[in-house]
Structure formats: structure tokens, C-alpha cells
Design a protein around this motif. Sequence first.
Motif, PDB file in Angstrom:
ATOM      1  N   HIS B  59       0.834  -1.207   0.000  1.00  0.00           N
ATOM      2  CA  HIS B  59       0.000   0.000   0.000  1.00  0.00           C
ATOM      3  C   HIS B  59       0.865   1.252   0.000  1.00  0.00           C
ATOM      4  O   HIS B  59       0.656   2.176  -0.785  1.00  0.00           O
ATOM      5  CB  HIS B  59      -0.895  -0.033   1.243  1.00  0.00           C
ATOM      6  CG  HIS B  59      -1.998   0.964   1.210  1.00  0.00           C
ATOM      7  ND1 HIS B  59      -3.294   0.619   0.993  1.00  0.00           N
ATOM      8  CD2 HIS B  59      -1.984   2.296   1.348  1.00  0.00           C
ATOM      9  CE1 HIS B  59      -4.042   1.697   0.997  1.00  0.00           C
ATOM     10  NE2 HIS B  59      -3.261   2.735   1.224  1.00  0.00           N
ATOM     11  N   LEU B  62       3.002   1.630  -3.391  1.00  0.00           N
ATOM     12  CA  LEU B  62       2.204   2.029  -4.548  1.00  0.00           C
ATOM     13  C   LEU B  62       1.549   3.373  -4.315  1.00  0.00           C
ATOM     14  O   LEU B  62       1.401   4.176  -5.228  1.00  0.00           O
ATOM     15  CB  LEU B  62       1.156   0.962  -4.850  1.00  0.00           C
ATOM     16  CG  LEU B  62       1.759  -0.385  -5.249  1.00  0.00           C
ATOM     17  CD1 LEU B  62       0.678  -1.413  -5.440  1.00  0.00           C
ATOM     18  CD2 LEU B  62       2.565  -0.254  -6.522  1.00  0.00           C
ATOM     19  N   HIS B 100      -4.080   1.880  -8.933  1.00  0.00           N
ATOM     20  CA  HIS B 100      -4.990   2.242  -7.839  1.00  0.00           C
ATOM     21  C   HIS B 100      -5.907   1.076  -7.501  1.00  0.00           C
ATOM     22  O   HIS B 100      -6.118   0.731  -6.337  1.00  0.00           O
ATOM     23  CB  HIS B 100      -5.807   3.464  -8.258  1.00  0.00           C
ATOM     24  CG  HIS B 100      -6.632   4.020  -7.160  1.00  0.00           C
ATOM     25  ND1 HIS B 100      -7.956   3.725  -7.027  1.00  0.00           N
ATOM     26  CD2 HIS B 100      -6.313   4.811  -6.130  1.00  0.00           C
ATOM     27  CE1 HIS B 100      -8.424   4.324  -5.953  1.00  0.00           C
ATOM     28  NE2 HIS B 100      -7.441   5.008  -5.388  1.00  0.00           N
ATOM     29  N   VAL B 103      -4.105  -1.620  -5.619  1.00  0.00           N
ATOM     30  CA  VAL B 103      -3.938  -1.309  -4.189  1.00  0.00           C
ATOM     31  C   VAL B 103      -5.201  -1.698  -3.430  1.00  0.00           C
ATOM     32  O   VAL B 103      -5.140  -2.360  -2.387  1.00  0.00           O
ATOM     33  CB  VAL B 103      -3.637   0.191  -3.988  1.00  0.00           C
ATOM     34  CG1 VAL B 103      -3.643   0.526  -2.520  1.00  0.00           C
ATOM     35  CG2 VAL B 103      -2.305   0.548  -4.590  1.00  0.00           C
ATOM     36  N   ASP B 107      -5.639  -4.618  -0.531  1.00  0.00           N
ATOM     37  CA  ASP B 107      -6.216  -4.361   0.791  1.00  0.00           C
ATOM     38  C   ASP B 107      -7.340  -5.347   1.089  1.00  0.00           C
ATOM     39  O   ASP B 107      -7.466  -5.873   2.194  1.00  0.00           O
ATOM     40  CB  ASP B 107      -6.773  -2.931   0.863  1.00  0.00           C
ATOM     41  CG  ASP B 107      -5.663  -1.910   0.860  1.00  0.00           C
ATOM     42  OD1 ASP B 107      -4.496  -2.345   0.872  1.00  0.00           O
ATOM     43  OD2 ASP B 107      -5.949  -0.709   0.812  1.00  0.00           O
TER      44      ASP B 107
END
Lengths: 260, 677
Positions: B59, B62, B100, B103, B107
Amino acid sequence: MPQNEHIELFQKRYGRRLDHEERQRKKEARSVHKKAEYAQKALGIKGKLYAKKRYAEKVQMKKTLAMHAESDGKRRSNEEPKKGAIPAYLLDREQASRSKVLSNTVKQKRKEKAGKWEVPLPKVRPIAEEEVFKVLRSGKRKRKQWKRMITKATFVGQSFTRKPPKYERFIRPTGLRFTKAHVTHPELKTTFCLEIIGVKKNPNGQTMTQMGVITKGTVIEVNVSELGLVTPGGKVVWGKYAQVTNNPENDGCINAVLLV
Amino acid sequence: MPVYNFKALPTVPSASDLLDVVLSKTQRQTPTVVRGKWQISRIRQFYMRKVKYTQQTFHDKLGKVLDSFPKLDDIHPFYSDLMNVLYDRDHYKLALGQIHTAVGLIDKIAKDYVRLLKYGDSLYRCKQLKKAALGRMCTLMKKQKASLVYLEQVRQHMSRLPSIDPNTRTLLVCGYPNVGKSSFMNTVTRADVEVEPYAFTTKSLYVGHMDFKYLRWQVIDTPGILDRPLETRNTIEMQSITALAHLRAVILYIVDISEQCGYTIAQQAALFHSIKPLFANKPLLVVCNKTDAQAMEDLPQKSKDLLEEMKKAADMNCAGLTASMVVDSSSADGGLVTMSTLKEDGVSDVKNKACEMLLMSRVDQKLKTRKTNDVLNRLHVALPSTGVRAPNIPKSVLANAKAGYPKSERKTEKDLQEENGGAGVYSMDVRKNYLLEKDEWKYDKIPEIFDGHNVADFVDPDIEERLAELEREEEAMLQEEENQMDEESEDDLTAEEKQTLKKIRAKKSKIIMDHRKKKQKGQGSAHIARKHDTERRLTSRRMRDELGEMGVDASAAIERNRGRSVTRRGKKRALEDDEDMEGRSKSRSKSRSAVLGRTHSSKSRSRSRGPSVAHSAEPGSGFKHSAQKMKAQILSDKMQRKMQKLARKGEGDRIIPNEMPKHLFSGKRGIGKTDRR
């Protein structure tokens, strides 16, 4: 050339130093030794990674060399058979050299053909009930032991509602409930993430099947309407069976092969 | 106002590098030892930490990339269009968007697996789950390989972009390829741009800087443009179009009148007219270059007409901006601006003119804004009053100046020096300027050391005053002392009396000394422990002697003191003595034993009674009878006993001096009791 590439501009205007080529050659020649030195020196995870990389490179190189050698061998095997009688034990050699000629692709194809008619997972490891059902102690003094928690992945239908705690003997924790499976179509060689409709059969017994426990080898029914499969009669197929090929509780996902 | 510096963008690691970095960081930064015999919750926590840490590292890494890359919608339109031309807007946005999404997915994976780990029931299963989690994250990142590679290339290219400030004073040079744009740039600035005799030598925007009117100017050299529709233009041309469209600059349209560039004047004029919409709202200057190869006068009339037409169009363009500029540019030379970059002929004229035009237009534009009114309202320019403002010289000075200054009578030191042998020989007399009380003291000799003292130490301008003051003070003190002495003088005593006084004083001081010593030993109490009395001085004999000396009869006191250690037999005798004494004296100095004896005992009482005090209940003491009083006494004694045993200050003192005595709370507890270890 953009404005700020000073090195390139310099090289364009004034050229390289006179011994540039020689230096490059030497640098390349030395690089092998440098790499070897590093490979011996590197420690820990770095060393491991580097060794793995070098190993992969070497394997690749050997493979390419072997491929070249094979093509060479092919030519050799095309030689004229020798005249005269040959003892039986020498006959076999020729045969062997010919078999070597077979290209890898042919081997691959044969393998595939053989695999096509196999049932994906004919045998599974039996799973004991103790392993699946974890005893939960209840009561004020934690003396009662009639509750069970299922420790494997489960499928629970959408309309399911839990019983009141007094009557709920088997608990299927929400964290281990799955609704989707990655199903591979064996002919298309593609994988889809499909919704599970139900558990058809768990090889470990009726209770497991009823409970919706999904372990390796379980046959599940999946929703294949996205795939657009059609029956010979022209109807759209929306439910199909698939066999689970992994241990969902260990991998965190369900992988299955469509049964065609 | 954002500063456009793309040089500081952090590097974008390739997918495989990123994986190595992240995984080895996880390996290094999280604990590595796990045991199967640990509690399952600890094992779960161990693996959860690994999963979360990996996710966090991904996280962060990036996120840094996503934050640092400029958002095309936020930056200046010039840069956003330039980036569109160079890197393709869609591709750029897609790459960033994919990162994006990745990421977000990472998560989500971490969240899912942490949830699954909560149900892990063995080390093996937890480990498998962790492995699966990290594996899925890595697979995700491997799929972003292409985006990461693309972004790294973009970063490298962006870091090499010239740092163009879109808002500053700018000269923008444009025209057909090979008309001499770059050579103009080279002559005007120090940019050192490549100049080659073929078309499209310049393939990107170049920036140089120069000074004019103590201001910093930015010159932008653009690649050549060809006359064709916008859709068919290539990337190189599009860069110059972008610059033309978005920069608020003065535009120098350079025309090669010698036609050496391979394009006729007619073609160049056509291009000028076709890109005219880009010049709107900007000062524009048509510059004829290469006059060294082709003189302006020798041009055919047709070409001249074309040039005139361009010139007119340019003027028209400028007319929209300011009224003043039209006058200026048309009156300047009435014709076209010409230069030769080869011979550096007229280059500085072109530069100056362009800069003037831009300055004027910028000022005009600023004046048009609403802000200027606010400022102008507050401004007041003070102007001097009209008329002659001659310098004011006093009349006397003027008169003197005319008549010539009178020669002064006074002899200066310099004059003296000249008279007495000039510089180096003459030494100046310093003493003659001394300011002393009398003039004859000026040349007195002053010793440096006098009576073994350094004279300089005593030199003080007000020494006389201070000395006088001191003397006065001393006199006053002497006077006072004398008065006191008068009051109590020993003079009128006899020799004998003096002797006695001496004795008395000695005695007094001795007593004080002794008392102090005693006080020290006894720590303030009247009694002194025997151990302190090392010299055995606190004896009753000494007391008797000393009191006797003072004329006091100490026999009774000694008797009382002795009474304690007296035998029964002795006491009896003392009692008898006392009875004899009763009649005669009722003095208060009675020994305690004597008092006790009298209160308790009558002669008829048996011997067994102990010596207790005051058994009778006094009226008003709150007791009915003596028995009750005695009982109360016993009870209070009992209470006291306990308190005293535990060294309490009173009933309220409940302090526990040592709550956990070491000897009761350390060591193994064997078969014994808890209070004995």
C-alpha cells in the motif's frame, strides 16, 4: 533528443573515449566472474533469490542447448541403416534414437489426450469428524460439550437463518462461508469465478453433505449461466457440477474443475 | 501556484523488484520464529501480522507512486496537453487507475485472509493461509508489470522535460522546420541547442533564459510545424502546437526569406494564416530571417506583398490587445522586422521589440483586471511643487566665497610641524593642552612610583572628597564609642570587686557552656541518659556541692533522688521520719515516696496493697465511685499497652510500615506456615 540528456549530447558531439570498445569487451568478460563472486558472497534471502535466479537461467540455457542438440540428433538418426546383420541387442538402439526425435509438442499432446478421460480427483483423503467438528464448551461452568463448530469451508444457502443458540448444534462461522468458486473448464482451459448453488456430494459422508461442508474432492453445483452453455436441445444450462480440487480452508478460495 | 518540477518523482520499481523488496521487507521486519506448541491465538497473530505487514508495505509503496505522479486534471493545461501528446492521456490514466485498483484489491485480499486466519486451528493451516495471501498479492502485482514499466518510462522522460514555467514572461519561437528558430535561440540565450542543416533537428521543446530590463525571460524553441490539418500532425509538431495554444507568450513567427529551408514564402505565409487562431490574444511578431542570403530589397514584389499581408495580419492581431502597441509597432520601422541569425544582424532588435511588446501587453492585461482598481485607489504618487527649487546658500557664505576667505591667525599643529623640521622630526607637545587648576603645573614632573605605590592607582578625580568623607565618618564613630564607655566604666570598682566580677563572668560562661553541652547530649529533654554522662559528672554529690556553693540546700532534692533505690526497710524508716516531720514543716518540697505513703496508707492497712495513686473519685471527674474510676484506668492502660507495643502515635495511627516484608514473600513455600519461611 530532449534538452537535458547531457551524456548523449556529449557523445554525439565529441564521441566516446578511444578505448571504449575495449573496455566494454573487458567488462563483459569480467562480468561472469563478478557474478560468480557475488553468488558466493551473498547471504540470506538475497543469496537465495540470486541462486534461484541463476539456477533458472542455467536451466533455460541447458534446455535451449538440448533443443539444438535434439535437432542435430534428428539429422543423425536419418542416416542410412547399416548393411549386414545386426545383433538383436543393437537393434534397440536405433529405436531409441528415433524416439528421441519426437518433439516435445507431440509428447504434450499425447499427455493431454490421456488426461481428458480421467476423473479429476478419483481419490481423496478421508477426513475425520474430529477434524471437521470442533467442540465448543458451553454453560456457565463450560461443562457442556454438545456444540460443534465446523472448521472447514462451508456453503450456506441464502435463505438460511440460524437457529436460536439453545438448539443450534452445529455452528458454521460466517468467516468460513463461501459463495463463489473458481471453476476451470477443462476443454476451454479457462477459469471463471462462478456462484455456488449447492453442495451435491461430500465424499466424507452424508452429514458433511447436508451441512454443506466443502473439502477437497467435494462435488458442488455451480451457476454457469454466464458461460452461455447450451444443451443439445437448445436450452440454456445454468447449473453444472464441478469437483473441488484444493483445500479451501487452507487456501482461502475454492478451485474446482467443471465436470463435462 | 504549483511549481512544475517533475525531476523529483520517485522511481517506479518493476513488478519483480517490487515483489522482492516487499517480501524481503516482510521477512526482515516481522518475527520469523514460530513454534507449534504456542497458543493458537499467538500463532494466528504471528501470521496475521505477516499478512497485514505485506499489505501495508504494498500500500505504501504504490501509494507513493500514485501520489507523486501529477494528476492531468490538476496541472496547468499546457502541461496536461503536453503529457497527452507525449504519453497519451488515456494510457497514462489507465496505468495509474490500474495501480490504484490493485492497491484496493490487495487491501481486500489482506482483509479476507486475516478474517480466515481467525479460524485457523493449526500452525500448518495458518501458514498455508498466509502463503496463499502473499501469493495472491504477488500475482496481482505481477499482472501490473506493464503499467509499472510504462510509468517508469514516463517518469524518466518527465524528469528530462525542460522546466517551463507557463506563467512567466516568455518568447515563443515558431515557424517551418529549418528556418532558423534554434539559431535565434542560440544567439539570444546560452541554451546551446543543436543546430543542423536539416529539417526537424529540434524534436522537442527547448528552453533558454535571457535578461532584458533586469528581468528574467524564458525563450522556448519549438520544433518546426508543417502546414497540414491537425489530425495528421505528428507528436513532434503537436508539441509546438501545445506550446502555442497554452502559453501566454509573445510569438515570434520566423520566415525564411531566402527559401533555403525548402519552403517558399508563399507556403510559409499559408502556414501562418492557417495557424492564426492559435495566435489570438497574444502579441505576435513576424520576423524575416536569413537576410544574409537574400536581401530584403531584392525580393520579388509578389513575395513582398505576401510578407506585408502577414505583417498586417499580425498587427491586426495585436490591435485587439492594446491600442498603444499598434502605434508603436507600425511607427517603429514601417516595415517588417528582419534579422540574420548567421551574422547576428538585428537579432537584438528583434529580441528587444518582442520583449517590449510582451511587457506592454502584460501590463495592459493586468490593468484590465479588477484587482488593479483596488490597488490604484490606495496609491498616491506625491509630486514636487512646480517652480525653481534652487539650493539655499547663506548670503555670508556667498559673500565670503566672492571675496576670498580670510587667512586664519591661529597656528595649527601642522604649521608648527612645518616650522620645526617637518614630519618625523617634530614631536607634538601634548602637555600644553592640559586643563589644570594652575597653568604652571602643566610641566610638573610626576613620579610613576611613589613610596612603593603606583601613583596611577591613586589617581582619582574625586579622591579628596572621598577621603574627607571617610575621615568624618571615623570621627563620628569614635565619638559614639567614647560616649558609651563613659556610661559603664569599671574604673570606679575596687581591685577586690574586679576580681569577683571576673570570677562571676567566668562562672557564668562555664554554666552556659555546660548547659549547651548538656542540651546537645540530652537532645532537649531534662533527663540525660547515663550513657551520655561519660565523665560521671551528673552525680548527686556534685549537685549538692554545686548548689551548696550557690547557697542552696540540696539535701531534700538528693533525698528524693535517692528514694527510688531505697529498700523497703529504708522506706519504712523514712515514713517514720516523715511523721515526725509532719508536725514541724509543711513545706512543698517533699519526696514522692513520702507523698505516696501518706495518701495510701494508714497504719492499719495490710502490707500487700500496691502503691497506687488516687483511688477516690473526685467529684466532677465523671465517676460514680472509685471502683469505676479504677476500672476505667485499667481499661485505658490496656488500650495504651497495645498501642505502645506497636509503636502507634495514637488510636488514629493505622500505618503499616512494611506492607510486604521481604521475608514473608520470597522464597519457596515449603511445608511450613506462611509467616515462617
